[in-house]
Design an enzyme around this catalytic site. Structure first.
Site, PDB file in Angstrom:
ATOM      1  NE  ARG A 147      55.357 -42.542 -14.664  1.00  7.87           N
ATOM      2  CZ  ARG A 147      56.553 -42.608 -15.250  1.00  7.87           C
ATOM      3  NH1 ARG A 147      57.031 -41.580 -15.905  1.00  7.87           N
ATOM      4  NH2 ARG A 147      57.283 -43.686 -15.153  1.00  7.87           N
ATOM      5  CE1 TYR A 159      63.887 -46.023 -19.689  1.00  5.05           C
ATOM      6  CE2 TYR A 159      61.920 -44.690 -20.000  1.00  5.05           C
ATOM      7  CZ  TYR A 159      63.252 -44.790 -19.674  1.00  5.05           C
ATOM      8  OH  TYR A 159      63.964 -43.671 -19.313  1.00  5.05           O
ATOM      9  CG  ASP A 210      56.107 -41.264 -19.373  1.00  2.76           C
ATOM     10  OD1 ASP A 210      56.021 -41.130 -20.615  1.00  2.76           O
ATOM     11  OD2 ASP A 210      57.064 -40.843 -18.698  1.00  2.76           O
ATOM     12  CG  HIS A 212      58.432 -43.908 -21.010  1.00  2.33           C
ATOM     13  ND1 HIS A 212      59.123 -42.916 -20.364  1.00  2.33           N
ATOM     14  CD2 HIS A 212      57.856 -44.652 -20.040  1.00  2.33           C
ATOM     15  CE1 HIS A 212      58.971 -43.050 -19.054  1.00  2.33           C
ATOM     16  NE2 HIS A 212      58.210 -44.084 -18.826  1.00  2.33           N
ATOM     17  CD  GLU A 236      55.367 -37.989 -18.845  1.00  7.98           C
ATOM     18  OE1 GLU A 236      54.643 -37.992 -17.816  1.00  7.98           O
ATOM     19  OE2 GLU A 236      56.595 -38.112 -18.795  1.00  7.98           O
ATOM     20  CD  GLU A 262      60.386 -37.349 -19.846  1.00  7.63           C
ATOM     21  OE1 GLU A 262      59.432 -37.335 -19.052  1.00  7.63           O
ATOM     22  OE2 GLU A 262      61.140 -38.315 -19.977  1.00  7.63           O
ATOM     23  NE  ARG A 283      55.648 -34.531 -17.459  1.00 11.92           N
ATOM     24  CZ  ARG A 283      56.816 -35.154 -17.365  1.00 11.92           C
ATOM     25  NH1 ARG A 283      57.479 -35.520 -18.441  1.00 11.92           N
ATOM     26  NH2 ARG A 283      57.331 -35.418 -16.194  1.00 11.92           N
ATOM     27  CD  GLU A 339      58.313 -37.349 -13.175  1.00  7.83           C
ATOM     28  OE1 GLU A 339      58.726 -36.562 -14.044  1.00  7.83           O
ATOM     29  OE2 GLU A 339      58.417 -38.574 -13.268  1.00  7.83           O
ATOM     30  CD1 TRP A 402      56.862 -44.966 -33.010  1.00  8.38           C
ATOM     31  CD2 TRP A 402      57.450 -44.914 -35.169  1.00  8.38           C
ATOM     32  NE1 TRP A 402      56.066 -45.845 -33.654  1.00  8.38           N
ATOM     33  CE2 TRP A 402      56.394 -45.833 -34.998  1.00  8.38           C
ATOM     34  CE3 TRP A 402      57.981 -44.704 -36.439  1.00  8.38           C
ATOM     35  CZ2 TRP A 402      55.866 -46.568 -36.068  1.00  8.38           C
ATOM     36  CZ3 TRP A 402      57.456 -45.424 -37.488  1.00  8.38           C
ATOM     37  CH2 TRP A 402      56.410 -46.333 -37.303  1.00  8.38           C
TER      38      TRP A 402
HETATM   39  O1  KDG Z   1      66.348 -39.807 -17.638  1.00  3.73           O
HETATM   40  C1  KDG Z   1      65.146 -40.269 -18.144  1.00  3.73           C
HETATM   41  C2  KDG Z   1      64.103 -40.275 -17.063  1.00  3.73           C
HETATM   42  O2  KDG Z   1      64.094 -39.084 -16.362  1.00  3.73           O
HETATM   43  C3  KDG Z   1      62.758 -40.550 -17.656  1.00  3.73           C
HETATM   44  O3  KDG Z   1      62.666 -41.885 -18.033  1.00  3.73           O
HETATM   45  C4  KDG Z   1      61.687 -40.288 -16.655  1.00  3.73           C
HETATM   46  O4  KDG Z   1      60.032 -40.274 -18.362  1.00  3.73           O
HETATM   47  C5  KDG Z   1      60.380 -40.005 -17.237  1.00  3.73           C
HETATM   48  C6  KDG Z   1      59.472 -39.316 -16.345  1.00  3.73           C
HETATM   49  O5  KDG Z   1      58.448 -38.877 -16.835  1.00  3.73           O
HETATM   50  O6  KDG Z   1      59.772 -39.230 -15.162  1.00  3.73           O
HETATM   51 MG    MG Z   2      58.305 -39.112 -18.892  1.00  2.00          MG
END
Ligand code: KDG
Ligand code: MG
Length: 402
Positions: A147, A159, A210, A212, A236, A262, A283, A339, A402
């Site tokens: 990733r 982030y 990702d 996020h 992701e 997730e 995920r 992961e 969002w």
């Molecule tokens: O607790 C939040 C994390 O696990 C997250 O930020 C991790 O997005 C994440 C990932 O894909 O590992």
């Molecule tokens: Mg993630």
């Protein structure tokens, strides 16, 4: 056999973890992860105050019945706190069942469908040059999927881009820190990063990214399209997934595969996305989606709709969750990727485990049960410390909607 004790253990060997340990009258024990990053004590209380009293005296062999009892019986269904608590019980009961049977849990799930569990790690850096160094590190370690996350020029902090390397800790302060976000800067930069990575590492290394949950559907569609030349394995969490319809728009515009889930807790969060084939990877993982029993149900639904698994495995999912996830990963037909962000030495000391990494794959322990435990004396040396995930604001100060 009866359950005679269930202990909720909160420990912070570098980060907070909540673990349930179930004890039977015959001395067999099982462990389950109940960690919910930034909201750990809510799950600890849910377990201690509302679940443990219901477990005493129950037959630990009745996994499905216990799951239904806790899920249906609560009246208030779903949600991350409830489902993490149920997950911990369920995982611990599978551990006990494996130990009683004398088999690793994957054998109880139908046995091995593959030789090892292909994992991916995070290569992240503030600059593209830093990212290239990190990708090379993972390639040297034998990873087959990586990733890639990069700092965005003009933004002080992004982030997912942390100073940590082989592990990953986004809960960075005792009260939430704040970060600034700019969609325009991000969308302009990300394709240039992947262009460099593909240039350096060639066309076949599996690359992931990702988002996020930072984009709207049309912005995510644009990102997916701009990344098509770099053939990502997945993009992701392109948008927050409360609104599954948003994924239709992404799908109409790009062939970049989509991964999500997730933050999902139940099959109901994922059902429309899976049924309409709006995603390619689901995920969800053991701790946040109701344990092995419910995760298997989600993955079975996914298998009917050409959706593969891609379980979350960041550092905040404890070694107990990782051990459990590996048994599921090894057994299911539609495994995609797992992961794997490693844990610190202190965490590994608190959670002795038998799974191991070799040449891009993780392998669960072959010992009966999950092959992981918690050392309660070591755990007691690391008391809970409040830690929160950061809050994101736009450049004008608005909390990112969002
Ligand atoms: O607790 C939040 C994390 O696990 C997250 O930020 C991790 O997005 C994440 C990932 O894909 O590992
Ligand atoms: Mg993630």
């Amino acid at each position: 056999m009866r359950i005679v004790d269930a202990r909720v253990i909160v420990t912070c060997p570098g980060r907070n973890f909540v673990t349930l340990k179930i004890v039977t009258d015959e001395g067999v024990t099982g462990v389950g992860d109940a960690t919910l990053n930034g909201r750990e004590l809510a799950v600890a209380s849910y377990l201690r105050d509302h679940v443990v009293p219901l477990l005493i005296g129950r037959d630990p062999a009745r996994i499905e019945d216990t799951w239904q009892y806790l899920y249906q019986g609560a009246y208030w269904r779903r949600g991350p706190v409830t489902m993490s608590a149920i997950a911990a019980v369920d995982t611990a009961l599978w551990d006990i069942k494996g130990k009683v049977a004398g088999l690793p849990v994957y054998q109880l799930l139908g046995g091995r469908s593959r030789e090892g569990v292909t994992v991916y790690g995070h290569a992240n850096g503030e600059t593209v040059e830093d990212v290239l160094v990190e990708v090379a590190r993972y390639v040297d370690l034998g990873y087959r999927a990586i990733r890639v996350q990069c700092g965005v020029p003009g933004l002080p902090k992004t982030y997912g881009v942390s100073a940590d390397k082989l592990f990953y800790e986004p809960a960075d302060a005792a009260l939430p820190s704040e970060a600034t976000w700019s969609t325009a800067r991000y969308l302009a930069h990300v394709p240039t990063v992947f262009a460099r990575v593909r240039d350096e590492f060639g066309p076949t290394l599996r690359l992931l990214h990702d988002v996020h949950h930072r984009l709207s559907p049309i912005e995510a569609a644009r990102l997916g399209r701009s990344l098509e030349p770099y053939a990502l394995t997945w993009m992701e969490d392109p948008v927050p997934a409360e609104l599954p319809e948003g994924f239709r728009l992404i799908r109409q515009h790009t062939t970049t595969p989509v991964a999500v889930g997730e933050v999902f807790n139940t099959i109901w969060d994922a059902a429309q996305l899976i049924r309409e084939q709006l995603i390619d990877y689901i995920r969800t993982t053991v701790v946040h989606a109701g344990g092995i029993t419910h995760l298997r149900r989600i993955f079975d639904l996914a298998a009917l709709h050409h959706v593969r698994s891609g379980s979350h495995g960041a550092t905040d999912l404890s070694p107990v969750c990782m051990a459990a996830a590996l048994h599921v990963d090894l057994a299911i037909p539609n495994f995609g990727l797992q992961e794997y962000m490693r844990h610190t030495d202190a965490t590994d000391e608190v959670f002795p485990h038998g799974y191991h990494y070799a040449d891009g794959y993780l392998h669960p322990a072959e010992t009966p049960g999950l092959g992981v435990d918690i050392d309660e004396q070591a755990a007691a040396r690391y008391p809970y410390a409040p830690a929160y995930l950061p809050v994101n604001r736009l450049e004008d100060g608005t909390v990112h909607p969002w």
